[in-house]
Design a protein around this motif. Sequence first.
Motif, PDB file in Angstrom:
ATOM      1  N   SER A  44       0.851  -1.189   0.000  1.00 45.77           N
ATOM      2  CA  SER A  44       0.000   0.000   0.000  1.00 45.77           C
ATOM      3  C   SER A  44       0.885   1.237   0.000  1.00 45.77           C
ATOM      4  CB  SER A  44      -0.921  -0.003   1.229  1.00 45.77           C
ATOM      5  OG  SER A  44      -1.743   1.139   1.241  1.00 45.77           O
ATOM      6  N   SER A  47       1.152   4.106   2.833  1.00 46.48           N
ATOM      7  CA  SER A  47       0.812   3.580   4.161  1.00 46.48           C
ATOM      8  C   SER A  47       2.081   3.135   4.876  1.00 46.48           C
ATOM      9  CB  SER A  47      -0.150   2.399   4.036  1.00 46.48           C
ATOM     10  OG  SER A  47      -1.354   2.787   3.404  1.00 46.48           O
ATOM     11  N   GLY A 362     -17.830  12.490  -7.225  1.00 45.11           N
ATOM     12  CA  GLY A 362     -18.309  11.404  -6.372  1.00 45.11           C
ATOM     13  C   GLY A 362     -19.366  10.548  -7.029  1.00 45.11           C
ATOM     14  N   LEU A 411      -7.412   7.608  -6.470  1.00 44.26           N
ATOM     15  CA  LEU A 411      -7.195   8.621  -5.435  1.00 44.26           C
ATOM     16  C   LEU A 411      -8.489   9.341  -5.090  1.00 44.26           C
ATOM     17  CD1 LEU A 411      -3.780  10.297  -6.377  1.00 44.26           C
ATOM     18  CD2 LEU A 411      -4.277   8.964  -4.332  1.00 44.26           C
ATOM     19  N   GLU A 412      -9.263   9.670  -6.122  1.00 42.76           N
ATOM     20  CA  GLU A 412     -10.514  10.392  -5.898  1.00 42.76           C
ATOM     21  C   GLU A 412     -11.552   9.531  -5.189  1.00 42.76           C
ATOM     22  OE1 GLU A 412     -11.428  13.485  -6.348  1.00 42.76           O
ATOM     23  OE2 GLU A 412      -9.595  14.215  -7.308  1.00 42.76           O
ATOM     24  N   THR A 413     -11.527   8.233  -5.442  1.00 45.55           N
ATOM     25  CA  THR A 413     -12.551   7.346  -4.884  1.00 45.55           C
ATOM     26  C   THR A 413     -12.095   6.635  -3.617  1.00 45.55           C
ATOM     27  OG1 THR A 413     -11.801   5.588  -6.402  1.00 45.55           O
ATOM     28  CG2 THR A 413     -13.657   6.942  -7.120  1.00 45.55           C
ATOM     29  N   GLY A 414     -10.847   6.880  -3.196  1.00 46.50           N
ATOM     30  CA  GLY A 414     -10.347   6.255  -1.977  1.00 46.50           C
ATOM     31  C   GLY A 414     -10.030   4.781  -2.115  1.00 46.50           C
ATOM     32  N   GLU A 415      -9.788   4.332  -3.335  1.00 41.69           N
ATOM     33  CA  GLU A 415      -9.462   2.915  -3.596  1.00 41.69           C
ATOM     34  C   GLU A 415      -7.947   2.741  -3.510  1.00 41.69           C
ATOM     35  OE1 GLU A 415     -11.332   0.309  -3.967  1.00 41.69           O
ATOM     36  OE2 GLU A 415     -13.317   1.250  -4.091  1.00 41.69           O
ATOM     37  N   GLN A 416      -7.441   2.510  -2.290  1.00 41.45           N
ATOM     38  CA  GLN A 416      -6.003   2.484  -2.047  1.00 41.45           C
ATOM     39  C   GLN A 416      -5.290   1.367  -2.805  1.00 41.45           C
ATOM     40  OE1 GLN A 416      -4.111   4.665  -0.606  1.00 41.45           O
ATOM     41  NE2 GLN A 416      -2.225   3.486  -0.776  1.00 41.45           N
ATOM     42  N   PHE A 419      -5.129   2.218  -6.450  1.00 42.71           N
ATOM     43  CA  PHE A 419      -4.127   3.274  -6.634  1.00 42.71           C
ATOM     44  C   PHE A 419      -2.718   2.692  -6.640  1.00 42.71           C
ATOM     45  CE2 PHE A 419      -1.055   5.812  -4.131  1.00 42.71           C
ATOM     46  CZ  PHE A 419      -0.738   6.753  -5.105  1.00 42.71           C
TER      47      PHE A 419
END
Length: 464
Positions: A44, A47, A362, A411-416, A419
């Motif tokens: 990740s 992270s 969104g 990044l925009e959708t929070g899909e780490q 990404f």
Amino acid sequence: MNSRRKTLCRVLSILCLAALLLPILAGVTANAAGRETGLPTKLSIGSKLPVKNLYDADGNPAQLELGKYTLVTYWASWCSDCQEEFSLLPKLIPVLKEYEGAKWYLIDRVDGKRETLETGSAFIKKKNLGLPVLYDTELTAFQSLGVAQIPTTVLLDEQGRVLMCDPYIIRSANYLRAMLDCAAKGRDAATLRYVSENLLNSDGSVKTAIGSSKTDSCAQSLLAEYAALAGNEKLLAQQSKWVLKNGSTGDLGDDLRLYAALSASSDGAQAANQLKEQISQTYFPGNTISGKVSLSDLNLKALATAAPELSEQALSIVRKGYISADFPLYYGQYDAQKNTYIKDAIDTTEALMTVYHLAQQGRVKPQTIQWLKKKVKNGTLGTRYSANGKVQERYRDETPGVYALTALIALETGEQKLFTDALCRMEEFRTFQNGSAKNGSFTSKSKNQSFEQCMALRLYAQMQ
């Protein structure tokens, strides 16, 4: 039927069943023509690296002590590739002295079978490399990261967050310098230098490729967005002068990107206002979307300030252009006069730009994210598809640009995880080689070199 024939039939039945089940048991399907990256399955980017329950050579608890930049290599003494990398370390280790506060740790995979604390420590003692070594006797560190192959090297920042990962042998000092420069100077530094020296014209326009007389307004507008996000006032001022002198690029999507970038700076206000007027007059006569329009040009976020009265109409056009749950992308063009979508082949870059604009609002469909996850994981994200979702044979090749766009969507959708996977796929195309004229550049079969470079820069700026 005699007993011999019955036995033969049973054997054949078992073999046929095994042939059918093997792909399923292996986690693939018969038509999943993908390629593995070798990256850790739980990697990740951004992270903190999961490292705990580590020990020194005497079996005492030990831990990583982070430097300003910290390299961590996962290895085992029985691994032939690890042995090869260790033979190169005497030429690599001196590079650390060039980066103040840099450290390099080695984490040994001690499973108690192929590797024990005794065999691992004896190997290290013989090599006498002078690097700190930690022993993962419970395999906690390996399993927490999901290390898929060794050697694997991870680069951390001073907070212990993962910056990048290389699941192969590090072979040269200049490669290592290029990695460490990403930490010390930023991922974008080498790429920006490459673009500035080879593709950027003095007036702010951007060449399509090295030596080409053609320019690419899409790359130019992406570079302007990069400048605004990265706070590069000099580069943004150059784009402002270009707009004041030349006006419109002649492309709605590129003009909207330039407008959004210039609007973000007080110094670009005059150019932004000029471009705003031109956008309204050129593309939206009568304050409506008419004629044929590319969905990827309908930058919903930029339209909210450039032409707010058209925001709802634009959003409706884009959302209704959704193809299907089986192929969850968007058609390329809409004919407002006929109120219909042009169902030609789908250009992946344009389709993903449309998805990105929706992501900023969104409004991305879950099916689109799942489709992207599968394609990125398998390394099968082609550059053009038929409207039924089949990749066109000539366009199976991946490009860094489509992976950069995918990473932006993530990044925009929070899909780490998406990404991380998309970023790593993109950087497979990057040259990491200090001292090379191509260091920081992205190479693919695409003829539009500038788009690939500037799309990567746009992602890097968003990551900052």
